[in-house]
Write an enzyme that holds these catalytic residues in place. Sequence first.
Site, PDB file in Angstrom:
ATOM      1  N   HIS A  37       4.233 -11.775   3.613  1.00  0.00           N
ATOM      2  CA  HIS A  37       5.604 -11.424   2.022  1.00  0.00           C
ATOM      3  C   HIS A  37       5.742 -12.829   1.364  1.00  0.00           C
ATOM      4  O   HIS A  37       6.044 -12.814   0.224  1.00  0.00           O
ATOM      5  CB  HIS A  37       7.017 -11.708   3.077  1.00  0.00           C
ATOM      6  CG  HIS A  37       7.276  -9.832   3.505  1.00  0.00           C
ATOM      7  ND1 HIS A  37       7.166 -10.634   4.561  1.00  0.00           N
ATOM      8  CD2 HIS A  37       7.795  -9.365   3.260  1.00  0.00           C
ATOM      9  CE1 HIS A  37       7.841  -8.915   5.030  1.00  0.00           C
ATOM     10  NE2 HIS A  37       7.661  -8.264   4.444  1.00  0.00           N
ATOM     11  N   GLY A 149       2.331  -5.454  -1.956  1.00  0.00           N
ATOM     12  CA  GLY A 149       1.034  -5.680  -0.618  1.00  0.00           C
ATOM     13  C   GLY A 149       0.065  -4.397  -0.738  1.00  0.00           C
ATOM     14  O   GLY A 149       0.290  -3.034  -0.656  1.00  0.00           O
ATOM     15  N   MET A 186      -0.423  -8.061   9.147  1.00  0.00           N
ATOM     16  CA  MET A 186       1.042  -8.634   9.535  1.00  0.00           C
ATOM     17  C   MET A 186       2.341  -7.071   9.133  1.00  0.00           C
ATOM     18  O   MET A 186       2.184  -7.305   8.184  1.00  0.00           O
ATOM     19  CB  MET A 186       1.429 -10.061   9.005  1.00  0.00           C
ATOM     20  CG  MET A 186       1.063 -11.069   8.854  1.00  0.00           C
ATOM     21  SD  MET A 186       1.416 -12.653   8.251  1.00  0.00           S
ATOM     22  CE  MET A 186       0.248 -13.767   8.855  1.00  0.00           C
TER      23      MET A 186
HETATM   24  P1  AMP Z   1       8.148  -4.910   3.825  1.00  0.00           P
HETATM   25  O1  AMP Z   1       9.804  -5.723   3.388  1.00  0.00           O
HETATM   26  O2  AMP Z   1       8.199  -4.076   4.317  1.00  0.00           O
HETATM   27  O3  AMP Z   1       8.623  -3.364   2.590  1.00  0.00           O
HETATM   28  O4  AMP Z   1       7.382  -5.317   2.332  1.00  0.00           O
HETATM   29  C1  AMP Z   1       7.994  -5.746   1.294  1.00  0.00           C
HETATM   30  C2  AMP Z   1       6.589  -6.328  -0.036  1.00  0.00           C
HETATM   31  O5  AMP Z   1       5.686  -7.022   1.435  1.00  0.00           O
HETATM   32  C3  AMP Z   1       5.826  -4.768   0.058  1.00  0.00           C
HETATM   33  O6  AMP Z   1       4.843  -5.106  -0.895  1.00  0.00           O
HETATM   34  C4  AMP Z   1       4.256  -5.016   1.708  1.00  0.00           C
HETATM   35  O7  AMP Z   1       3.054  -4.532   1.050  1.00  0.00           O
HETATM   36  C5  AMP Z   1       4.694  -6.288   1.564  1.00  0.00           C
HETATM   37  N1  AMP Z   1       4.000  -6.572   2.851  1.00  0.00           N
HETATM   38  C6  AMP Z   1       3.658  -6.320   3.614  1.00  0.00           C
HETATM   39  N2  AMP Z   1       3.421  -6.321   5.051  1.00  0.00           N
HETATM   40  C7  AMP Z   1       3.005  -7.629   4.626  1.00  0.00           C
HETATM   41  C8  AMP Z   1       1.103  -7.923   4.715  1.00  0.00           C
HETATM   42  N3  AMP Z   1       0.472  -8.599   6.090  1.00  0.00           N
HETATM   43  N4  AMP Z   1       0.130  -8.477   3.705  1.00  0.00           N
HETATM   44  C9  AMP Z   1       0.440  -8.873   2.175  1.00  0.00           C
HETATM   45  N5  AMP Z   1       1.831  -8.470   1.899  1.00  0.00           N
HETATM   46  C10 AMP Z   1       2.091  -7.509   2.580  1.00  0.00           C
END
Ligand code: AMP
Length: 283
Positions: A37, A149, A186
């Site tokens: 994030h 991501g 991650m």
């Molecule tokens: P989430 O909190 O899981 O909904 O993720 C929020 C944002 O962070 C989304 O755009 C995800 O794709 C991105 N994201 C989650 N994990 C990763 C990662 N390991 N590397 C880069 N971006 C990520």
Amino acid sequence: MLVFNTVEDIQYHIYDLKSNGKTIGFVPTMGALHEGHLSLIRRSKAECDITVASIFVNPTQFNDQKDFDKYPRMNEADSQMLEKSGCDVLFLPDVVEMYQNSLLEVQPFDIGYLDTILEGAKRPGHYQGVATIVEKLFLSVLPDKVFMGLKDFQQVKVIEKLVRDKNMQIEIIGCPTLRETNGLAMSSRNMRLSEDGKQKASDIYQVLVYIKKHRTKDNPERVLAQAKEMIASKGYWNLEYLELRHAHDLSEIDMEQWQEGVNYVALYAGWLEGVRLIDNMSL
Ligand code: AMP
């Protein structure tokens, strides 16, 4: 870092920034933040004047109530991480603020083909919930650029379609997946794995790398079958899918027509220790 809990307050602040010519970068999240994030925050800071993050665990995108209940929530620690990373604004609404009533209605949106394959097929209603909340968040934050991501590869495609179909003047920027040293992507969900589970979960990365390394235009089907066999032989995975697709629209590949120079992607979803993990790798 300024923190807003209501749509009205954040909109008022954003209008003010925009009238002063500031560009707005936005990173929507569900919290339980990790370096992945924060890499999006850093990218936004590099490209935009003001960076806004949101934390909202969206009930309508969970097709499994237990998954929603178990989703980690740690707003205090998250706020500190965001503050340290130099994020300018945090939008932290509650469910009533985002949905305005207790019905949790989703806005019907034609996701089309993307809703019938991979995550769309395995998690019915998931992308309707995602599109609903993302549109609400975009209308609250009014971003110029949104950093998402590529770990959630299909989600990026859905949001690109949403922005196109609704004529929103927003640029969606897919950013690389950050990984642990063992290759595990991650994810907030990794917290629910045991230490042993975290080691086992790096199998995903191993098979994706295996496919990337060994496939040639003559053998994609065979290499995919070998990769599935590697996962099956571990004995602890419940594999939902491991597929090769065209990267630009996630359409199926005619394996006979495999071409060098075309972008393909391998996508994985599987359960380990009761946790659903997804990952992908561009080939
Ligand atoms: P989430 O909190 O899981 O909904 O993720 C929020 C944002 O962070 C989304 O755009 C995800 O794709 C991105 N994201 C989650 N994990 C990763 C990662 N390991 N590397 C880069 N971006 C990520």
